[in-house]
Design an enzyme around this catalytic site. Structure first.
Site, PDB file in Angstrom:
ATOM      1  CE  LYS A 175      -4.108  -1.837   2.222  1.00  0.00           C
ATOM      2  NZ  LYS A 175      -4.902  -1.747   3.452  1.00  0.00           N
ATOM      3  CG  HIS A 214      -0.307   7.377   4.525  1.00  0.00           C
ATOM      4  ND1 HIS A 214      -0.170   7.824   5.809  1.00  0.00           N
ATOM      5  CD2 HIS A 214      -0.915   6.162   4.598  1.00  0.00           C
ATOM      6  CE1 HIS A 214      -0.698   6.922   6.620  1.00  0.00           C
ATOM      7  NE2 HIS A 214      -1.141   5.914   5.913  1.00  0.00           N
ATOM      8  CG  HIS A 267       2.961   5.042   6.897  1.00  0.00           C
ATOM      9  ND1 HIS A 267       2.216   4.906   5.755  1.00  0.00           N
ATOM     10  CD2 HIS A 267       2.418   4.208   7.817  1.00  0.00           C
ATOM     11  CE1 HIS A 267       1.250   4.011   5.967  1.00  0.00           C
ATOM     12  NE2 HIS A 267       1.348   3.577   7.217  1.00  0.00           N
TER      13      HIS A 267
HETATM   14  N1  ARG Z   1       0.432  -0.396   9.533  1.00  0.00           N
HETATM   15  C1  ARG Z   1      -0.509   0.459  10.212  1.00  0.00           C
HETATM   16  C2  ARG Z   1      -1.045   1.510   9.247  1.00  0.00           C
HETATM   17  O1  ARG Z   1      -0.389   1.859   8.313  1.00  0.00           O
HETATM   18  C3  ARG Z   1       0.101   1.170  11.367  1.00  0.00           C
HETATM   19  C4  ARG Z   1       0.541   0.245  12.463  1.00  0.00           C
HETATM   20  C5  ARG Z   1       0.542   0.917  13.790  1.00  0.00           C
HETATM   21  N2  ARG Z   1       0.966   0.048  14.835  1.00  0.00           N
HETATM   22  C6  ARG Z   1       0.206  -0.842  15.462  1.00  0.00           C
HETATM   23  N3  ARG Z   1       0.771  -1.612  16.358  1.00  0.00           N
HETATM   24  N4  ARG Z   1      -1.075  -0.926  15.239  1.00  0.00           N
HETATM   25  O2  ARG Z   1      -2.123   2.018   9.467  1.00  0.00           O
END
Ligand code: ARG
Length: 599
Positions: A154, A157, A160
C-alpha cells in the site's frame, strides 16, 4: 585575572534524587537556591527545589512564592529570604517582584562552569561520544518504540513519514536518558490484501520489476487487482480463500509472499538509512502467532467479555465508551486489533519491557484505546506501561509530479528542491564538495524540522517553499547556523589549538550580555532534553535550537573572533562558539539530523 591551572569547581551543594550537577551544572545552581530557601523558610530542600523554575528572558531562575502555600504575605516571606541572602559563588543577586523572587547567577562562574561542562562532556568522555545533554535517569530500563510501520503493497503516506520522524527522535531521546531502546518497525505485512496481491501477481506480476523495486511493483499490482475485485466478486472470493490458506500456514500459498516481504524490507531499510533512521527489529503483523491470539481470545471469552454477532466475535467496550470491537471474523481469520493484542503479549514475553510506545497517527486513537483497554481487562500488569504517541495530519505533501505514494518520492523531491535552491547561488554552489549529498541532507533536514517544529497533535500544511528557505525558522537555517559556527575555527587557525579551559581568560565574555545569554542557553540544554522527555515533544528541542540560533545571529556583530587583535579575547570567544557549535550539533543529532560542516 590569572586563571588557575586546575579544573574549575564550584563549592559543594546538597544533593537530591534526579539531580546530577556533573551532567547538568544548573542543577548545582538550583540546589544552592533551594538551600537558601529551605534555610530561611519552613520548607524541605526538596519542596524548595521543586519551586525553582527558569525565569523569563533576562532573569535566570525564578521562584513563585505562592506555590509553597506558606502562611504570611508574599512580601514578608520574600523579606525573610532577602535578609539572609549573601552573594556567593553561585548567586549574585536576588530581587523581589511582587510574589516572585528572581535569582541572578554569578556571571563569571556560570559562564565558566557551563563552558567547561560542555567541553568536557563533548570531547572528553569515557565513551568517546559526545554526552552533553545526556543523563542516566533511565539506566537499567528497557523500552520498545514502535514507529513507521508502513503497509507493504500500500502507499507510504505522510502519516507514516511523521511516525518515522517522531519515532526516530523518541528513540534518540530515550537513549539520551540512558534507556535501553529497541526500535521496532511493525509492518503491515498481513491481511486479506495479500490474498488479493497473490491473485494479482499471477495476472500482472513479473520477477524483474519485483526485484528492481518491490515496493513500487507490489503497489501497482495492488491497485490493478483492487479494481478487478470491485468489478468481479469472484476475484474477491479467490483472494479471501488465498489469504485463508496463508493463515493456515499453507507453504505453497506463503512462498511468494515471503519474497515480497523480504524485498520490501530491503528497500525500506535503504530508504530509512537515507533518513538517518534505523530499526533494531523488523516485526510485522504476519509474525504474531496464531497461538497468542487464540490464547487472548480464550481469556476474553472466559472473562465473559465476548459477544457473538453473526459468527463474528466482538469485545464489548461500551462501558468505556469505546464501542464494540471485532476480534475475530466470521471466517475465523484474525484482524488488525487481534494481531495487536497477541503481538503485545509476545513482545512482553520476549523483551520484558518497562515501557512500550506506539507512534501512530491520531486517526487511530480509537483503535489504540480499544487495544490498550483489552489488555487492561485481561489484567496484564504491564498494560499500564503502554503509551500511544499520536500526531495530527499533514496536508499538501505532494511532489511536482503528483500525490506522494512512496517514501523514495519524498526523499527525492526534498533533495531536488534543495539542490535547485542551492544552485541559485553560483559561487557558493561551486565551493560545495558533494552537492548531491549536501542537498539531500539539507532537504531532509527541512522536511524533519517542518514536521517537528510544532506540537505533535497539530495538523499542518506541508510547504516546499518554506522547507527549502535559509531564512526564518527552517531546517536549512539551522544547518547554516551550524556551518557558520564550524567555520570560525577553520578561519582562525592562529588561535588553535585552544589552551586548556582553565587557561582561557573569560573576562570578555563576562562583560558581554550577548555572550551571557548564549552561555545561559547552553547551560539549559540538559533541561531541554528532560522537558522533551516529559511531553514526548520534539518541538521542545526545535524551539530551543531556534532560540539559540537567533541569539547567535544577533551576536555575530559584537562578539567577534576574526579581526579581534587581542588574542586572549579572541580565544575566549572562539571557545564559546566552539561550545555553541557542540550544543547545536548535539541537539540536531538528537533530532536525527546530521549536522553539516560545510555547505
Ligand atoms: N500499519 C498500520 C497503518 O499503516 C500502522 C501500524 C501501527 N501500529 C500498530 N501496532 N497498530 O495504518
Amino acid at each position: 585575572m590569572a586563571a588557575s591551572s586546575s579544573k574549575f569547581t564550584l563549592p559543594p551543594v546538597p544533593s537530591l534524587p534526579e539531580t546530577d550537577p556533573s551532567r547538568c551544572v544548573f542543577d548545582a545552581y538550583r540546589l544552592r537556591i533551594a538551600q537558601l530557601l529551605s534555610d530561611t523558610l519552613p520548607l524541605s530542600l526538596e519542596q524548595a527545589y521543586g519551586g525553582v523554575d527558569y525565569g523569563k528572558k533576562g532573569e535566570d531562575f525564578t521562584v513563585a512564592l505562592p506555590r509553597f502555600r506558606l502562611p504570611g504575605k508574599p512580601n514578608e516571606i520574600a523579606d525573610k529570604v532577602i535578609e539572609k541572602f549573601q552573594a556567593d559563588e553561585f548567586i549574585a543577586a536576588v530581587v523581589q517582584d511582587k510574589a516572585f523572587l528572581h535569582f541572578r547567577l554569578n556571571t563569571e562562574n556560570m559562564i565558566r562552569s557551563v563552558l567547561e561542562q560542555v567541553t568536557e562532556l563533548t570531547h572528553d568522555t569515557p565513551s568517546k561520544e559526545p554526552e552533553y545533554g545526556r543523563n542516566e535517569l533511565g539506566k537499567g530500563k528497557r523500552i520498545i518504540i514502535e514507529y513507521s510501520s508502513p503497509n507493504i503493497a500500500k502507499s507510504f503516506h505522510v502519516g507514516h513519514l511523521r511516525s518515522t520522524i517522531i519515532g526516530a527522535f523518541l528513540a534518540n531521546l530515550y537513549k539520551a536518558h540512558g534507556w535501553d531502546v529497541v526500535s521496532m518497525n511493525y509492518l503491515g505485512d498481513w491481511g486479506t490484501q495479500f490474498g488479493l496481491i497473490a491473485v494479482g501477481f499471477q495476472k500482472y506480476g513479473n520477477q524483474e520489476d519485483l526485484e528492481k523495486d518491490a515496493i513500487k511493483h507490489l503497489f501497482e499490482i495492488y491497485v490493478k487487482i483492487n479494481k478487478d475485485a470491485e468489478a468481479d466478486p469472484a476475484v474477491k472470493a479467490e483472494a479471501a480463500s488465498w489469504f485463508k490458506r496463508m493463515e493456515d500456514g499453507d507453504e505453497e500459498a506463503l512462498k511468494n509472499w515471503r519474497v515480497w516481504r523480504e524485498l520490501s524490507v530491503k528497500k525500506y531499510a535503504e530508504e530509512y538509512q537515507r533518513l538517518n533512521v534505523h530499526f533494531d527489529v523488523y516485526n510485522g503483523e504476519s509474525m504474531v502467532s496464531q497461538k497468542s491470539m487464540a490464547d487472548a481470545l480464550d481469556r476474553l471469552e472466559k472473562m465473559g467479555l465476548i459477544d457473538e454477532h453473526e459468527g463474528a466475535k466482538l469485545v464489548n467496550l461500551e462501558a468505556y465508551k469505546m464501542g464494540k470491537a471485532v476480534v475475530r471474523k466470521k471466517d475465523g481469520t484474525s484482524i488488525y486489533l487481534t494481531r495487536d493484542i497477541g503481538g503485545a503479549v509476545e513482545r512482553y514475553e520476549k523483551y520484558k519491557f518497562d515501557r512500550m510506545i506506539y507512534v501512530v497517527a491520531s486517526q487511530q486513537d480509537l483503535h489504540l484505546s480499544q487495544f490498550f483497554k483489552v489488555l487492561d481487562l485481561l489484567e496484564y500488569p504491564w498494560a499500564k506501561d503502554l503509551i500511544h504517541i499520536n500526531y495530527g495530519l499533514v496536508q499538501g505533501m505532494s511532489t511536482r509530479k503528483g500525490t506522494v505514494v512512496f517514501l523514495d518520492q519524498i526523499i527525492r523531491e526534498a533533495s531536488t528542491v534543495m539542490h535547485e535552491q542551492m544552485q541559485k547561488n553560483e559561487d557558493k554552489y561551486k565551493a560545495i564538495v558533494d552537492p548531491e549529498e549536501t542537498s539531500l541532507n539539507i532537504g531532509i533536514t527541512g522536511v524533519k524540522i517542518q514536521d517537528m517544529q510544532a506540537k505533535r497533535i497539530n495538523n499542518y500544511t506541508f510547504n516546499w517553499d518554506r522547507m527549502k528557505s535559509f531564512e526564518g525558522d527552517t531546517g536549512p537555517y539551522l544547518q547554516y547556523a551550524h556551518v557558520r559556527l564550524a567555520s570560525i575555527a577553520r578561519k582562525n587557525p592562529h588561535l588553535l589549538p585552544l589552551p586548556a579551559p582553565s587557561q582561557i581568560d573569560i573576562a570578555t565574555l563576562v562583560q558581554s550580555s550577548h555572550a551571557r545569554e548564549i552561555v545561559f542557553l547552553l547551560g539549559s540544554y540538559p533541561d531541554v532534553v528532560k522537558t522533551a522527555m516529559r511531553t514526548h515533544e520534539p518541538s521542545a528541542v526545535v524551539t530551543f535550537l531556534f532560540r539559540l540560533c537567533h541569539v547567535i545571529s544577533s551576536a555575530w556583530e559584537t562578539v567577534i573572533v576574526k579581526g579581534e587583535e587581542d588574542v586572549e579575547k579572541a580565544r575566549a570567544r572562539l571557545w564559546m562558539f566552539e561550545c555553541t557549535r557542540d550544543v547545536v550539533a548535539a541537539a540536531l543529532r538528537l533530532l536525527t539530523i546530521s549536522p553539516l560542516e560545510r555547505m
